[in-house]
Design a protein around this motif. Structure first.
Motif, mmCIF file in Angstrom:
data_model
loop_
_atom_site.group_PDB
_atom_site.id
_atom_site.type_symbol
_atom_site.label_atom_id
_atom_site.label_comp_id
_atom_site.label_asym_id
_atom_site.label_seq_id
_atom_site.Cartn_x
_atom_site.Cartn_y
_atom_site.Cartn_z
ATOM 1 N N SER A 1 -58.694 30.016 34.317
ATOM 2 C CA SER A 1 -57.987 29.440 35.449
ATOM 3 C C SER A 1 -56.923 28.484 34.922
ATOM 4 C CB SER A 1 -58.971 28.689 36.353
ATOM 5 O OG SER A 1 -58.289 28.142 37.453
ATOM 6 N N ASN B 1 -54.111 26.114 41.324
ATOM 7 C CA ASN B 1 -55.003 26.766 40.366
ATOM 8 C C ASN B 1 -55.071 28.260 40.666
ATOM 9 O OD1 ASN B 1 -55.882 24.505 38.853
ATOM 10 N ND2 ASN B 1 -57.191 23.913 40.557
ATOM 11 N N ASP C 1 -56.331 32.210 38.906
ATOM 12 C CA ASP C 1 -57.068 32.917 37.868
ATOM 13 C C ASP C 1 -56.141 33.888 37.158
ATOM 14 O OD1 ASP C 1 -59.476 31.665 38.468
ATOM 15 O OD2 ASP C 1 -59.958 33.134 40.019
ATOM 16 N N GLN D 1 -64.748 24.834 42.687
ATOM 17 C CA GLN D 1 -63.462 25.408 42.297
ATOM 18 C C GLN D 1 -62.438 24.329 41.951
ATOM 19 O OE1 GLN D 1 -62.169 28.778 44.746
ATOM 20 N NE2 GLN D 1 -64.153 28.638 45.762
ATOM 21 N N ASP D 2 -62.889 23.084 41.888
ATOM 22 C CA ASP D 2 -62.020 21.950 41.569
ATOM 23 C C ASP D 2 -60.854 21.838 42.551
ATOM 24 O OD1 ASP D 2 -61.468 19.684 40.111
ATOM 25 O OD2 ASP D 2 -60.144 20.735 38.700
ATOM 26 N N LEU E 1 -59.158 24.565 49.825
ATOM 27 C CA LEU E 1 -59.974 25.771 49.890
ATOM 28 C C LEU E 1 -59.802 26.470 51.232
ATOM 29 C CD1 LEU E 1 -62.028 27.715 48.706
ATOM 30 C CD2 LEU E 1 -63.837 26.189 49.504
ATOM 31 N N ARG F 1 -56.518 28.246 51.301
ATOM 32 C CA ARG F 1 -56.572 29.476 50.492
ATOM 33 C C ARG F 1 -57.306 30.588 51.218
ATOM 34 N NH1 ARG F 1 -57.167 28.358 44.120
ATOM 35 N NH2 ARG F 1 -55.290 27.112 43.937
#
Length: 121
Positions: free
Chosen positions: A4, A11, A13, A100-101, A107, A110
């Motif tokens: 990541s 962030n 992946d 997921q920081d 979140l 997203r």
């Protein structure tokens, strides 16, 4: 190798590989679309105009210019969503975000973006 990375406060992946001593970073198209949507949403906060018609390359260039003028790094705008969640749902959201920081709001954004891409894509 899955890894990541943080680009301009986002962030994502990617796959890291080394071929003939050269590092390659591969980002899935889905992640690239999400990064593009993020940059379109964030760049105006830093005085850069971006539109849906902008290419990912031009958005990355604008982001580089924006970060060069900052003393720090770009970050996703923080906004408080006007929704009330049941306590157990809120706890799950916070826990999933922490793993997921991310913030819970990031979140949620997203998840909404991914669902939007599924429906509209």
């Amino acid at each position: 190798m899955k890894y990541s990375i943080n680009l301009f406060g986002y962030n994502l992946d990617c796959q890291l590989s080394v071929v003939d001593g050269k590092l390659n970073i591969d980002v899935l198209e889905e992640e690239q679309r999400a990064l593009k949507q993020y940059l379109i949403r964030v760049l105006p906060k830093y005085g850069r105009e971006a539109s849906n018609a902008s290419s990912l390359e031009s958005l990355l260039e604008l982001s580089l210019m924006a970060e060069k003028t900052l003393e720090g790094r770009m970050a996703e705008p923080k906004l408080k969503l006007p929704y009330e969640f049941q306590p157990e749902i809120k706890e799950k959201l916070i826990e999933a975000a922490a793993l997921q920081d991310l913030s819970a709001t990031q979140l949620l954004i997203r998840l909404i973006e991914k669902k939007y891409q599924e429906v509209m894509g």
